[in-house]
Design a protein around this motif. Structure first.
Motif, PDB file in Angstrom:
ATOM      1  N   PHE A 223      39.751  40.418  39.613  1.00 55.72           N
ATOM      2  CA  PHE A 223      40.855  40.746  39.577  1.00 55.72           C
ATOM      3  C   PHE A 223      41.966  39.706  39.075  1.00 55.72           C
ATOM      4  CE2 PHE A 223      39.172  44.736  41.300  1.00 55.72           C
ATOM      5  CZ  PHE A 223      39.514  45.464  41.342  1.00 55.72           C
ATOM      6  N   PHE A 224      41.802  38.059  39.252  1.00 56.49           N
ATOM      7  CA  PHE A 224      42.978  37.523  39.232  1.00 56.49           C
ATOM      8  C   PHE A 224      42.865  36.940  37.714  1.00 56.49           C
ATOM      9  CE2 PHE A 224      43.510  33.014  38.982  1.00 56.49           C
ATOM     10  CZ  PHE A 224      44.696  32.825  39.551  1.00 56.49           C
ATOM     11  N   ASP A 225      41.138  36.873  37.424  1.00 55.56           N
ATOM     12  CA  ASP A 225      40.421  36.566  35.893  1.00 55.56           C
ATOM     13  C   ASP A 225      41.452  37.729  34.808  1.00 55.56           C
ATOM     14  OD1 ASP A 225      39.675  34.047  36.653  1.00 55.56           O
ATOM     15  OD2 ASP A 225      37.308  35.061  37.124  1.00 55.56           O
ATOM     16  N   VAL A 226      41.660  39.011  35.679  1.00 53.65           N
ATOM     17  CA  VAL A 226      41.439  39.588  34.583  1.00 53.65           C
ATOM     18  C   VAL A 226      43.152  39.277  33.314  1.00 53.65           C
ATOM     19  CG1 VAL A 226      42.539  42.372  33.908  1.00 53.65           C
ATOM     20  CG2 VAL A 226      40.201  41.541  35.360  1.00 53.65           C
ATOM     21  N   PRO A 227      44.061  39.619  33.987  1.00 55.06           N
ATOM     22  CA  PRO A 227      44.221  39.418  34.926  1.00 55.06           C
ATOM     23  C   PRO A 227      45.037  40.581  35.468  1.00 55.06           C
ATOM     24  CG  PRO A 227      46.416  37.980  33.989  1.00 55.06           C
ATOM     25  CD  PRO A 227      45.001  39.025  32.935  1.00 55.06           C
ATOM     26  N   GLU A 228      45.202  40.828  36.782  1.00 54.75           N
ATOM     27  CA  GLU A 228      45.335  42.019  37.548  1.00 54.75           C
ATOM     28  C   GLU A 228      45.826  41.876  38.608  1.00 54.75           C
ATOM     29  OE1 GLU A 228      46.329  45.339  37.449  1.00 54.75           O
ATOM     30  OE2 GLU A 228      45.400  45.711  35.475  1.00 54.75           O
ATOM     31  N   TYR A 229      47.120  41.012  39.219  1.00 57.35           N
ATOM     32  CA  TYR A 229      48.023  40.048  39.950  1.00 57.35           C
ATOM     33  C   TYR A 229      47.603  41.115  41.625  1.00 57.35           C
ATOM     34  CZ  TYR A 229      48.341  35.967  36.233  1.00 57.35           C
ATOM     35  OH  TYR A 229      47.424  35.680  36.198  1.00 57.35           O
ATOM     36  N   LEU A 231      46.002  43.601  42.598  1.00 57.74           N
ATOM     37  CA  LEU A 231      44.754  44.012  43.178  1.00 57.74           C
ATOM     38  C   LEU A 231      44.218  42.861  44.036  1.00 57.74           C
ATOM     39  CD1 LEU A 231      43.277  46.578  40.575  1.00 57.74           C
ATOM     40  CD2 LEU A 231      43.957  46.489  43.026  1.00 57.74           C
ATOM     41  N   ALA A 232      44.911  41.352  43.181  1.00 61.46           N
ATOM     42  CA  ALA A 232      43.791  40.535  43.424  1.00 61.46           C
ATOM     43  C   ALA A 232      44.698  40.296  44.591  1.00 61.46           C
ATOM     44  CB  ALA A 232      44.269  39.703  41.985  1.00 61.46           C
ATOM     45  N   ASN A 259      50.710  32.184  46.918  1.00 60.54           N
ATOM     46  CA  ASN A 259      52.002  32.448  45.763  1.00 60.54           C
ATOM     47  C   ASN A 259      51.448  33.689  44.472  1.00 60.54           C
ATOM     48  OD1 ASN A 259      51.897  29.569  46.083  1.00 60.54           O
ATOM     49  ND2 ASN A 259      49.820  28.754  45.266  1.00 60.54           N
ATOM     50  N   LEU A 260      50.105  34.533  44.764  1.00 57.94           N
ATOM     51  CA  LEU A 260      50.443  36.022  44.775  1.00 57.94           C
ATOM     52  C   LEU A 260      51.090  36.816  45.325  1.00 57.94           C
ATOM     53  CD1 LEU A 260      46.615  36.250  43.540  1.00 57.94           C
ATOM     54  CD2 LEU A 260      48.238  36.238  41.935  1.00 57.94           C
ATOM     55  N   THR A 261      50.923  36.699  46.745  1.00 57.39           N
ATOM     56  CA  THR A 261      51.916  37.673  47.886  1.00 57.39           C
ATOM     57  C   THR A 261      53.557  37.196  46.743  1.00 57.39           C
ATOM     58  OG1 THR A 261      50.645  37.073  48.690  1.00 57.39           O
ATOM     59  CG2 THR A 261      53.451  37.930  49.782  1.00 57.39           C
TER      60      THR A 261
END
Length: 311
Positions: A223-229, A231-232, A259-261
């Motif tokens: 999901f990080f690569d999609v990106p769907e942050y 969900l990731a 970082n995603l948080t």
């Protein structure tokens, strides 16, 4: 694991019984002890001495081969470890023991990216009738090594894995089987099937938290690569709560989660502001309809969660 006392005892036997073959067995155990103590120089010196002993008893050749393989695995020399393990297999008669050495050879060949030899060793392992757990893990390793360009082989392995899912003997291993299926689908670039099997793997991991973490981590990366942050971030967060701190790149995974948080918080603020601005620009009638729709959606979601708790 009282290695210093063990060394003293083995050293005593080696020095006290110089005319007995037992001294060689004691020296081999000294090598193994040095390996465990991460003392490669001492182990190497003793091995050189044993290799050059003209009177070295043939009955201890297998033990010497195993101690040598252990030494080279500890020092990261897979080529030499493989050489000595092959010698050990040649001098081993019990099939379950040969199977164990073949499994280790399969792992070493896998590390060397020698797929053909690795598969051959895992098949030998199965052929020599080890424990069921080892048979299962050998099959899992074979499944992970299939050639992406061999569609016939891929179908055969998937069929075998699905057959294993139906076998009650594999109930405790279902999470690993689903994970193996996910890896095959990922190699074939079938991402919907990959995600499906990873979710099934995580769902099936009731006591195996390590496997659940691996499934969550792979989902997070996808999901990080999609990106769907969003969900990731959720999957990285779940991963971090389950992974042991000594897992490779653990700090990087934690950093990604953190970082995603922060990113997701900012995205939520932006989304909320956009929604409020859209509501503000609507007519009073349209705004009331939009607000009622949001309320109904929230109530439906709360009811769904409440029903889930009942079951």
């Amino acid at each position: 694991h009282d290695y210093f006392s063990a060394l003293e005892s083995f050293d005593y036997v080696a020095k006290e019984y110089k005319k007995s073959p037992l001294r060689y067995e004691a020296m081999i155990w000294q090598v193994r002890t040095y390996n465990e103590m991460e003392m490669p120089n001492s182990a190497s010196d003793l091995l050189d001495f044993l290799y050059n002993e003209r009177d070295f008893p043939k009955k201890y050749m297998r033990d010497l081969a195993l101690a040598s393989a252990d030494f080279y695995m500890h020092t990261g020399n897979d080529e030499q470890a493989i050489k000595w393990l092959i010698k050990a297999i040649a001098r081993t008669h019990r099939k379950p023991t040969k199977a164990r050495y073949a499994f280790i050879l399969g792992q070493l060949y896998t590390r060397q990216k020698n797929t053909k030899k690795a598969i051959q060793m895992f098949k030998f392992c199965i052929k020599w009738h080890p424990t069921y757990e080892m048979v299962f893990n050998a099959r899992m390793n074979i499944a992970g090594l299939f050639d992406i360009n061999d569609s016939k082989n891929s179908k055969m392995i998937k069929k075998e894995l699905k057959k294993m899912l139906a076998d009650s003997k594999n109930d405790e291993y279902r999470d690993q089987i689903y994970y193996a299926l996910a890896e095959i689908e990922e190699k074939e670039q079938n991402m919907p099937a990959t995600i499906k099997y990873l979710k099934l793997s995580a769902q099936a991991s009731i006591t195996n938290h390590y496997q659940k973490a691996r499934s969550f981590l792979k989902l997070a990366d996808i999901f990080f690569d999609v990106p769907e942050y969003k969900l990731a971030q959720a999957y990285y967060d779940s991963t971090v709560t389950l992974l042991p701190h000594d897992y490779p790149n653990y700090e990087i995974i934690v950093s990604k989660r953190d970082n995603l948080t922060d990113l997701v918080k900012n995205l939520d603020v932006i989304s909320r502001q956009d929604s409020l601005q859209k509501l503000a620009q609507m007519s009073e009638k349209d705004r009331d309809v939009a607000i009622d729709t949001i309320i109904n959606r929230v109530e439906a979601e709360e009811q769904r969660k409440a029903e889930e708790k009942l079951y």
